[in-house]
Enzyme design. Structure first.
Site, PDB file in Angstrom:
ATOM      1  N   GLU A 162      20.291 -19.605  17.403  1.00  0.00           N
ATOM      2  CA  GLU A 162      20.817 -20.053  18.693  1.00  0.00           C
ATOM      3  C   GLU A 162      21.958 -21.059  18.572  1.00  0.00           C
ATOM      4  OE1 GLU A 162      19.464 -19.072  21.999  1.00  0.00           O
ATOM      5  OE2 GLU A 162      18.818 -17.443  20.695  1.00  0.00           O
ATOM      6  N   HIS A 230      15.732 -24.684  24.199  1.00  0.00           N
ATOM      7  CA  HIS A 230      16.499 -25.145  23.047  1.00  0.00           C
ATOM      8  C   HIS A 230      16.151 -26.607  22.781  1.00  0.00           C
ATOM      9  CE1 HIS A 230      19.664 -21.917  24.177  1.00  0.00           C
ATOM     10  NE2 HIS A 230      18.999 -21.510  23.120  1.00  0.00           N
ATOM     11  N   CYS A 347      25.025 -28.216  27.036  1.00  0.00           N
ATOM     12  CA  CYS A 347      25.112 -26.755  26.879  1.00  0.00           C
ATOM     13  C   CYS A 347      26.561 -26.294  26.911  1.00  0.00           C
ATOM     14  CB  CYS A 347      24.340 -26.040  27.990  1.00  0.00           C
ATOM     15  SG  CYS A 347      22.547 -26.089  27.801  1.00  0.00           S
TER      16      CYS A 347
END
Length: 416
Positions: A162, A230, A347
């Site tokens: 990720e 995350h 993000c």
């Protein structure tokens, strides 16, 4: 060579919509089916970047990927419109969250003295799994100076990766040798753990990192179950400081001890669960913040307005600022359109420590470029998109034309 941390924010694409495709991302699933506002979202992102530049921080950007991705649907034997979820996946603007674009190891950490970038394969979520070829192509342009950068292909899809959202770096200063912390998951109740331990280990090997300056840490399954899909939803690091929720890691004390043993100057700022619960941390995105060092040396936390407006979070932040800790300023920013789709300030950015002069200057932002991008967005980005609109050929043509126009304006025809 002057190494600096450069934040590369993702420009929100013209196909920004709320299809609720991200399992485990509570905001995204809660707002599934709502009308989105791509123009407002992109302009909020531009203003966030302007605010960082006004703080004296170097600022770059990465661009929307081509959407709708008809080849993705075709590879699955599906025409756009045949399957609503696959159609939405082909339209996804999730590349705006560039924390998932790649894992970055700066030159001081690597054996060859170059900055290494490995694009994330993002195989955990179908709507993101088709990003990496275009991300790789863009990174190869932005960081094409082979004297300073090495671009790898993604980790094999056997193991989910990720990117920087599950990776942190600590150092006494950005330009010094650092400690790279790879955070992986094993389980998260009903939600998948997206980062695989073996993917993290593969990236560390590919980047030729010093084994003595690496940590592999398991994320707390309770955090994943609470919606921390995350690690950057519950922890963020900058230079010598780790800002973290008490329940971020599976082995809290073991993680802290390992960090301190490898970096004695480390400062850990922990938010206790009895002050801000995991649920409040995830809802407010307190930790999905940009922890940055300002030119005067002061460390600041750039948080979403949702965190500033949360009563428990605000109380804890006020107490922190009244103390004598390493974080001396809190700066709220409005990224509500991104937040509604499950992505906060952290993000939206990929951190790259490099000499800005070694980066393709077309990806470095200044006020003139920001002005021109804002005009293009105001003129060409759709004002709103209902998920039901994703079968519209007319809308698809408008989205493609809007992106192409921006690339032409920025003199990046190779990405069209």
């Amino acid at each position: 060579m002057s190494l600096q941390e450069i934040n590369f924010d993702g420009v929100v694409g013209p196909s920004h919509n709320y299809a609720g495709l991200s399992l485990g991302n509570l905001a995204a699933t809660m707002n599934a089916g709502e009308v989105s506002y791509p123009r407002a979202a992109a302009l909020q992102g531009i203003e966030k970047m302007r605010a960082n530049m006004a703080l004296g921080l170097p600022q770059g950007f990465l661009l929307p990927l081509p959407r709708p991705n008809l080849s993705f649907a075709a590879a699955l034997g599906c025409d756009v419109g045949t399957d609503p979820r696959l159609t939405a996946a082909a339209w996804s603007a999730s590349s705006m969250w560039t924390a998932n674009a790649a894992t970055v190891s700066p030159a001081p950490d690597t054996a060859d003295g170059k900055c290494h970038l490995t694009p994330a394969n993002l195989v955990a979520m179908p709507h993101r799994s088709h990003e990496w070829p275009d991300t790789l192509r863009m990174l190869a342009v932005a960081f094409g100076n082979k004297d300073h950068f090495v671009i790898h292909t993604p980790v094999l899809p056997t193991f989910g990766d990720e990117g920087a959202a599950n990776h942190m770096r600590m150092a006494d200063s950005h330009g010094e040798k650092g400690l790279e912390i790879f955070v992986y998951g094993r389980s998260g109740g009903a939600f998948p753990a997206r980062q695989h331990e073996q993917a993290s280990r593969a990236v560390a090997r590919l980047h030729a990192l010093d084994p003595e300056r690496i940590l592999f840490v398991e994320q707390n399954p309770d955090a994943i179950a609470a919606g921390a899909f995350h690690n950057d939803v519950v922890a963020v690091a900058n230079e010598r400081v780790l800002f973290t929720h008490e329940l971020a890691f599976a082995d809290r004390e073991g993680t802290y001890d390992a960090i301190r043993s490898k970096m004695p100057s480390a400062e850990i700022v922990e938010v206790p669960a009895n002050a801000v619960s995991l649920e409040e941390a995830v809802k407010s995105y307190l930790f999905n913040a940009q922890l940055v060092t300002l030119p005067d040396g002061i460390m600041a936390l750039v948080i979403p307005t949702e965190a500033w407006e949360n009563v428990s979070v605000r109380q804890w932040l006020d107490e922190m600022l009244a103390g004598n800790g390493p974080i001396r300023k809190v700066i709220p920013v409005d990224v509500r359109q991104s937040m509604a789709n499950g992505g906060g300030p952290a993000c939206l950015r990929l951190r790259v420590v490099a000499d800005p002069a070694t980066v393709d200057q077309r990806f470095i932002l200044d006020n003139s470029k920001a002005d021109a991008m804002a005009v293009a967005i105001k003129n060409l980005w759709p004002e709103q998109i209902d998920p039901a609109d994703l079968t519209s050929r007319k809308l698809a043509e408008e989205v493609v034309a809007a992106r192409n126009n921006l690339l032409q304006m920025l003199e990046l025809p190779e990405l069209i």
